[in-house]
Design an enzyme around this catalytic site. Sequence first.
Site, mmCIF file in Angstrom:
data_model
loop_
_atom_site.group_PDB
_atom_site.id
_atom_site.type_symbol
_atom_site.label_atom_id
_atom_site.label_comp_id
_atom_site.label_asym_id
_atom_site.label_seq_id
_atom_site.Cartn_x
_atom_site.Cartn_y
_atom_site.Cartn_z
ATOM 1 N N ASP A 144 1.908 -4.326 2.656
ATOM 2 C CA ASP A 144 0.728 -4.402 1.774
ATOM 3 C C ASP A 144 -0.230 -5.532 2.162
ATOM 4 O O ASP A 144 -1.388 -5.513 1.771
ATOM 5 C CB ASP A 144 1.158 -4.639 0.317
ATOM 6 C CG ASP A 144 2.148 -3.606 -0.169
ATOM 7 O OD1 ASP A 144 2.133 -2.487 0.360
ATOM 8 O OD2 ASP A 144 2.943 -3.923 -1.074
ATOM 9 N N ARG A 283 -7.915 18.834 -1.252
ATOM 10 C CA ARG A 283 -6.456 18.673 -1.143
ATOM 11 C C ARG A 283 -6.111 17.186 -1.193
ATOM 12 O O ARG A 283 -6.928 16.339 -0.818
ATOM 13 C CB ARG A 283 -5.948 19.219 0.187
ATOM 14 C CG ARG A 283 -6.120 20.694 0.356
ATOM 15 C CD ARG A 283 -5.007 21.451 -0.373
ATOM 16 N NE ARG A 283 -4.964 22.824 0.058
ATOM 17 C CZ ARG A 283 -5.679 23.803 -0.483
ATOM 18 N NH1 ARG A 283 -6.505 23.556 -1.468
ATOM 19 N NH2 ARG A 283 -5.566 25.040 -0.027
HETATM 20 O O1 F6P Z 1 5.502 -3.413 -1.224
HETATM 21 C C1 F6P Z 1 5.713 -2.385 -0.308
HETATM 22 C C2 F6P Z 1 5.617 -1.036 -0.965
HETATM 23 O O2 F6P Z 1 5.827 -0.044 0.018
HETATM 24 C C3 F6P Z 1 4.349 -0.789 -1.755
HETATM 25 O O3 F6P Z 1 3.255 -0.463 -0.945
HETATM 26 C C4 F6P Z 1 4.787 0.323 -2.668
HETATM 27 O O4 F6P Z 1 4.023 0.340 -3.853
HETATM 28 C C5 F6P Z 1 6.221 -0.032 -2.978
HETATM 29 O O5 F6P Z 1 6.659 -0.903 -1.934
HETATM 30 C C6 F6P Z 1 7.162 1.151 -3.030
HETATM 31 O O6 F6P Z 1 8.421 0.692 -3.364
HETATM 32 P P1 F6P Z 1 9.767 1.557 -3.282
HETATM 33 O O7 F6P Z 1 10.210 1.565 -1.854
HETATM 34 O O8 F6P Z 1 10.717 0.851 -4.157
HETATM 35 O O9 F6P Z 1 9.434 2.947 -3.746
#
Ligand code: F6P
Length: 365
Positions: A144, A283
Site C-alpha cells: 500500500d 464491467r
Molecule cells: O495492507 C495490504 C493489503 O493487501 C491491503 O491493500 C488490503 O486492504 C489488505 O491488505 C487485505 O488484507 P487480507 O490479506 O487480510 O485480506
Amino acid sequence: MARKKINRIGILTGGGDCPGLNAVIRAVVRRAAQSGIEVMGIRDGFLGLLEKNASPLEPEDVSNILTLGGTILGSSNKDNPFHLLEKDRKGKAHFRDKSAEVPRNLKRMGIEALVVLGGDGSMTVAHKFVRMGLKIVGVPKTIDNDLVGTDQTFGHDTAVSIATEAIDRLHTVADSHHRVIIVEIMGRYAGWLALRSGIAGGGDIILIPEIPYDEKRIGEAILARRKRGKKSSIIVIAEGAHPKGGKMVVDQVNPLSTERVRLGGISRQLAHHLEAKSHIETRSVILGHVVRGGTPTPFDRNLATLFGVKAMDLILKGQFNRMVALKGGALASVPLSKVGGKSRQVPLNHELIHAARSVGVSFGV
Ligand code: F6P
C-alpha cells in the site's frame, strides 16, 4: 561503558505478505552471519513468539529466496499478543492480553533483539513491546505504501507493476467491446497503488480515497471521451475510494485482525450506477490479492536488501526501537513511536496528481 554484544536475534514477518519479505530475511541473515550473530526465524508473525516456534536461519537456509514471493517464515495479521483470541472449553471466545509471555519466551530462546518486518499494525505491536523493554528494529513492508516515516515501503513497486500489467490487458478488452472497465486495486485508505498503476497503465479516470468523487463528473468524462471518438474507458479505482459524502465499501470486518476492516467492492457498486445512468456496457474487475503475490521487481529486491542490511547495521550499532526508512532517496531510520496507527495518504499537491491531471486524467471531480 562498552556496549553488550548481541549474540542472537529473532526475525519475524507480520501482517499481510508482500513481495520482498524473503529478500529482507536473506539480507538480515547474511549480514548477521558476517558479524557472528545468530538468527532465529520466528514462525507466523507474533504468534511464533507466544508459541516459541522458531528455528535457526543459516546463510544456506536463505539461498535462492531473493526472488521468492511471500515469506518463508509465514505471517499472520491476527494473533496480536496484546489482544489474542482464545476459546474456552465451551467454545466461547475471549480476548486475552498474553504479551507478558513474550519477553519470557524470548529469554528462554536466548533472543536478545528482534527484527520485525511489517506494516502499521505490526509496527504498533512492535512499539508496545519496545515500551515493555524489548529491543526491536522495524522494516517497513506493504504494497500500500501507506506507512508513515518512509517515502517507500518494499513490495509497493511490485504491486504497481502487476496492477499496471492488468490494466494494460484490460485496455484491449475495453477497446474491442467499446466498454467501460473499472479496475479495483488494493491500498486500504491510501491511493498510491491505484494512482501509480493508473498513470502507468494509461487509466482515463483514477479514483482514490484522497479525492472523493462525483459520479456525475465520471459520467461526463466518459461521454466527453465518446464525443472524441474514444468508445472505451478505463477507470482505475482504489478499494478505499468513495463518493463525496459517501462511505468506503467494506467487504468484511474481522475483530481478530490487527486490521479489522477489509475493504472491497466499490468497483461493482460504481459499475452498476454508471451503467444504469449511461447505458454504456460497464464491467468491474477486482485485482485483490493478485497484486501481492509473486516475484519482487528488481527495485523491490534492491530496497529489501538495503533495508535488511540497514536493520542489521542499526542492531550492530545498538540503535534499537527504530524503523528503517527511505527518505529523499537515502536510507534512514525513524523512531517506532512515530510510525504505528496512522496512514500516509497521497498529499493533494503531490506531483503524481499534478502529472495525471496534466495528461488528461479525470479524478471524477
Ligand atoms: O495492507 C495490504 C493489503 O493487501 C491491503 O491493500 C488490503 O486492504 C489488505 O491488505 C487485505 O488484507 P487480507 O490479506 O487480510 O485480506
